[in-house]
Enzyme design. Structure first.
Site, PDB file in Angstrom:
ATOM      1  N   PHE A 137       0.855  -1.175   0.000  1.00 55.20           N
ATOM      2  CA  PHE A 137       0.000   0.000   0.000  1.00 55.20           C
ATOM      3  C   PHE A 137       0.894   1.228   0.000  1.00 55.20           C
ATOM      4  O   PHE A 137       1.592   1.504   0.973  1.00 55.20           O
ATOM      5  CB  PHE A 137      -0.939   0.055   1.209  1.00 55.20           C
ATOM      6  N   ASP A 188       9.623   2.949   1.468  1.00 54.55           N
ATOM      7  CA  ASP A 188       8.461   3.757   1.822  1.00 54.55           C
ATOM      8  C   ASP A 188       8.304   3.730   3.336  1.00 54.55           C
ATOM      9  O   ASP A 188       7.753   2.803   3.909  1.00 54.55           O
ATOM     10  CB  ASP A 188       7.209   3.193   1.135  1.00 54.55           C
ATOM     11  N   LYS A 209       2.964  11.672   6.604  1.00 62.60           N
ATOM     12  CA  LYS A 209       2.153  11.497   7.803  1.00 62.60           C
ATOM     13  C   LYS A 209       2.717  12.265   8.999  1.00 62.60           C
ATOM     14  O   LYS A 209       2.480  13.447   9.143  1.00 62.60           O
ATOM     15  CB  LYS A 209       1.943  10.012   8.095  1.00 62.60           C
TER      16      LYS A 209
END
Length: 426
Positions: A165, A250, A279
């Site tokens: 994801f 990531d 984030k």
């Protein structure tokens, strides 16, 4: 039952517009109805309407308090209303918030210097969202492949992992194997090759001269906090080196303190060529993301080839600089590392008692519930009624990722709520 749990149970019965067993006051019902009627249905949130937050706690519009077990997918690692981050934002709001990259602002350069030093990298490319950071890394690695490695035009391949994801843009969902992310969104972008996550031999078999990069999550978050074998990331690094490809890590969810280290790749002793960050980089205040990497890779970009109106804006840079300052102190990383043992101890008695397994890295857990008891959403709703908010993923798995300010007692409170929720479903 704690006072928090008891208060949560007194909200009243009836299903909200988004589903669940608590409707609450007329104001709550109205807010849920507005959510259902005026917003596109791309989310199915729990039927709780948050009005304020502090530290590890959320308060709804009826005054009920909930332990936050999601931290906005780790965007709020440093706690809701962190005073240092709020002060940095407020100070910058009075000065200048946006100039675009057409001009130089006084906050972006210092932010870049501090962030690259923290990451042990040479350069950074500022963006806004995690998906933008990943898209940027894809573009950069392709340009590097053509301009440095010498891959023939339009032949660049990027190897990714099953269960990944990395975002929801059309290019990124092109290499997702999640039908919810992919179905009805084609045609898809070519140039990606997927292999089983955690299998270094499968990765090596997929490599050839067209591969410009391997893009992986050091720990797969959306998949349910899937942790690879201990030697996997080192093997990925070695495979990339043998085939002259970049390793893109990531770290949007795994980085910035969540696993007990500043970066998960650093924790396992591996240096990628590029890292995507997001984030928590914005402290839960503004969207901030970045690609950090070596000058030999990020240096391939030329003026005009990539950009963002808001990327690197002064407000984002001010908040991001304070995030880096907090991480430089190491307190939150240490808290996540110490909290891991508490979380393991709290969850272990539940294994075999409704929990069939769990995976934990720092203050980040994927908890697999016996599917005969219900779905992950069923468990999330039952925990909501007991004053703890978590998020389901993929069937009967829930994720627990509280703000890193969470106390040991609050971790145990969450485990107690899970145990009680499981009993209620049994």
């Amino acid at each position: 039952m704690t006072a928090v749990h008891a208060a949560s149970r007194t909200a009243g019965a009836g299903a909200g517009a988004s589903g669940g067993s608590i409707a609450g006051s007329a104001a709550t019902v109205a807010a849920l109805a507005a959510e259902d009627h005026a917003l596109a249905h791309n989310y199915k949130p729990l039927p709780v309407v948050v009005a304020s937050a502090d530290g590890a706690w959320l308060t709804d519009i009826d005054g009920r308090r909930y332990l936050d077990g999601l931290a906005a997918y780790s965007a709020v690692n440093f706690g809701h209303g962190n005073p240092r981050l709020l002060a940095a934002a407020r100070d910058q709001l009075d000065r200048v918030t946006l100039t675009s990259r057409a001009f130089v602002n006084d906050r972006l350069g210092p932010f870049a210097e501090r962030l690259t030093a923290l990451a042990g990298m040479d350069m950074m490319l500022p963006m806004n969202t995690g998906a933008e950071a990943v898209e940027s890394a894809i573009k950069v690695s392709r340009a590097w492949g053509y301009r440095v490695k010498g891959v023939p035009a339009d032949r660049a391949t990027i190897v990714v992992a099953n269960g990944n994801f990395h975002g929801r843009t059309t290019t990124i969902v092109s290499f997702s194997d999640d039908p919810v992310a992919r179905d009805d969104f084609g045609p898809f972008t070519p140039g990606f090759r997927s292999v089983p996550y955690g299998d270094a031999e499968a990765l090596e078999a997929a490599m050839d001269d067209t591969v410009v990069a391997v893009l992986l999550e050091p720990i797969q978050g959306e998949a349910g906090v899937v942790i690879p074998p201990a030697d996997y990331l080192a093997a990925v690094r070695a495979v990339c080196d043998r085939f002259g490809a970049l390793f893109i890590a990531d770290e949007i969810q795994s980085g910035l303190g969540r696993t007990g280290a500043t970066f998960e790749t650093t924790r396992v002793g591996v240096r990628p060529d590029l890292m995507t960050l997001g984030k928590a980089l914005g402290g839960g205040i503004v969207p901030v993301s970045a690609v950090v990497g070596s000058a030999s890779v990020l240096g391939v970009l030329r003026p005009g080839e990539h950009g963002s109106t808001f990327g690197g804006n002064p407000l984002a840079a001010a908040v991001g600089t304070e995030v880096v300052a907090i991480l430089e102190e190491g307190t939150f990383q240490a808290r996540a590392a110490a909290g891991e043992a508490v979380l393991r101890s709290a969850l272990e008695p539940l294994v075999g008692n409704g929990v069939v397994g769990h995976r934990i890295a720092g203050l980040w857990a994927g908890i697999d519930i016996d599917p005969s008891l219900g779905s992950g959403r069923d468990v999330s709703l039952a925990m909501m009624e007991r004053g703890v908010l978590v998020k389901d993923t993929h069937g009967s798995t829930i994720r627990f990722a509280p703000p890193l300010v969470v106390t040991d007692d609050e971790i145990q409170l969450a485990a107690d709520a899970l145990a009680d929720a499981i009993r209620s479903l049994g």
